[in-house]
Design an enzyme around this catalytic site. Structure first.
Site, PDB file in Angstrom:
ATOM      1  N   SER A  88      -0.261   3.554   7.293  1.00  0.00           N
ATOM      2  CA  SER A  88       0.440   4.939   7.068  1.00  0.00           C
ATOM      3  C   SER A  88      -0.121   5.555   6.017  1.00  0.00           C
ATOM      4  O   SER A  88      -0.999   5.428   5.244  1.00  0.00           O
ATOM      5  CB  SER A  88       1.853   4.442   6.417  1.00  0.00           C
ATOM      6  OG  SER A  88       2.321   3.414   6.964  1.00  0.00           O
TER       7      SER A  88
HETATM    8  N1  SAH Z   1       2.128  -1.467   6.441  1.00  0.00           N
HETATM    9  C1  SAH Z   1       0.990  -1.189   7.257  1.00  0.00           C
HETATM   10  C2  SAH Z   1       0.851  -0.298   8.513  1.00  0.00           C
HETATM   11  C3  SAH Z   1       1.689  -0.856   9.560  1.00  0.00           C
HETATM   12  S1  SAH Z   1       1.605  -0.029  11.296  1.00  0.00           S
HETATM   13  C4  SAH Z   1      -0.148  -0.994   6.300  1.00  0.00           C
HETATM   14  O1  SAH Z   1      -0.187  -1.058   5.121  1.00  0.00           O
HETATM   15  O2  SAH Z   1      -1.302  -0.832   6.787  1.00  0.00           O
HETATM   16  C5  SAH Z   1       2.995  -1.087  11.582  1.00  0.00           C
HETATM   17  C6  SAH Z   1       2.879  -2.659  12.177  1.00  0.00           C
HETATM   18  O3  SAH Z   1       3.963  -3.381  12.650  1.00  0.00           O
HETATM   19  C7  SAH Z   1       1.687  -2.885  13.150  1.00  0.00           C
HETATM   20  O4  SAH Z   1       0.559  -3.515  12.765  1.00  0.00           O
HETATM   21  C8  SAH Z   1       2.642  -3.630  14.056  1.00  0.00           C
HETATM   22  O5  SAH Z   1       1.588  -4.683  14.968  1.00  0.00           O
HETATM   23  C9  SAH Z   1       3.570  -4.181  13.445  1.00  0.00           C
HETATM   24  N2  SAH Z   1       4.646  -4.696  13.985  1.00  0.00           N
HETATM   25  C10 SAH Z   1       5.217  -4.142  15.199  1.00  0.00           C
HETATM   26  N3  SAH Z   1       6.455  -4.881  15.598  1.00  0.00           N
HETATM   27  C11 SAH Z   1       6.373  -5.755  14.743  1.00  0.00           C
HETATM   28  C12 SAH Z   1       7.449  -6.710  14.570  1.00  0.00           C
HETATM   29  N4  SAH Z   1       8.588  -7.166  15.454  1.00  0.00           N
HETATM   30  N5  SAH Z   1       7.250  -7.674  13.629  1.00  0.00           N
HETATM   31  C13 SAH Z   1       6.249  -7.725  12.871  1.00  0.00           C
HETATM   32  N6  SAH Z   1       5.437  -6.601  12.980  1.00  0.00           N
HETATM   33  C14 SAH Z   1       5.373  -5.791  13.755  1.00  0.00           C
END
Ligand code: SAH
Length: 240
Positions: A88
């Site tokens: 993000s």
């Molecule tokens: N917080 C992260 C950015 C997240 S991007 C950082 O600091 O880099 C969103 C993430 O959510 C992705 O890696 C994606 O694979 C994950 N995601 C999507 N659906 C999900 C679910 N049901 N459970 C856990 N993770 C999930």
């Protein structure tokens, strides 16, 4: 002649490529870029929680992005981290952290580990961080990096974060960094009384960041800003 020197330089540089990573070459550059990020993107937009600012000043964001994006690590935007996912924008990380009003002795759950950057920011503030990632390669990579950076207060799990992490509940705070179309019921249940959850909710590309507070068992909802997160996916790859 110049050209030959240049070619020689390129050969030598590529031979030492692995040990000449950007972070080794000029760490002071990243320190300056990080400070500029705090001032121009975060403080200037009203983030003033000392714990959030201190954590964002400390965590080396360039360690969490693929090496080809290291030079852009402190820019005002999200960046690709592989598997079609993104880390993000720094301001959004700061905003989501600030609204949770975290205290040192609290237990926080993150859904969507991604690169592990947000988890590291949380771990600078709270003693207990739990984070769930559904894409195995991302979860494993983040787990290794966080261990290399000596974060002993972060637990990473590969799985579907929609369901939360019941055995460690209740959580004082929950932060969701992927967007479902509705608020997952298990996460509401696993939030402690008085606890706060920050979550983007809505359709793909049209979501609202909301802050939920549990008071006397009731969930109180407050809208923060429009946002654009990757969707929350289930194990079948379908959007929630
Ligand atoms: N917080 C992260 C950015 C997240 S991007 C950082 O600091 O880099 C969103 C993430 O959510 C992705 O890696 C994606 O694979 C994950 N995601 C999507 N659906 C999900 C679910 N049901 N459970 C856990 N993770 C999930």
């Amino acid at each position: 002649m110049r050209r030959i020197y240049f070619l020689l330089y390129m050969i030598v540089a590529s031979a030492f490529g692995t040990s000449c990573k950007a972070e080794d070459a000029d760490p002071s550059r990243f320190v300056k870029q990080r400070e500029a990020m705090i001032r121009t993107q975060i403080e200037s937009r009203g983030i003033n929680d000392p714990a959030t600012l201190q954590a964002m000043r400390k965590v080396e964001r360039h360690r969490f992005v693929p090496s080809k994006y290291q030079n852009q690590a402190y820019e005002d935007r999200p960046l690709p981290i592989g598997e079609d996912q993104t880390i993000s924008q720094p301001y959004i990380v700061a905003l989501m952290t600030q609204v949770l009003d975290l205290k040192e002795n609290e237990k926080v759950l993150e859904i969507g580990t991604g690169s592990g950057y947000q988890a590291a920011v949380l771990a600078e503030i709270c003693n207990y961080v739990y984070t769930i990632e559904i894409v195995e390669t991302l979860g494993q990579r983040a787990q290794k990096l966080l261990a290399d950076l000596e974060y002993t207060n972060i637990n990473v799990k590969i799985g579907d974060g929609y369901k939360g992490w019941e055995e460690h509940s209740p959580f004082d705070a929950i932060i969701v960094t992927c967007a479902p179309t509705h608020i997952p019921e298990p996460l509401k249940k696993q939030l402690a009384e008085g606890g706060k959850m920050v979550i983007p909710v809505g359709k793909t590309f049209a979501q609202e960041l909301v802050l939920l507070t549990k008071q006397n068992g009731e969930i109180i909802r407050k809208a923060i800003i429009p946002v654009r997160f990757v969707p929350m996916l289930g194990e079948n790859g379908k959007k929630y």
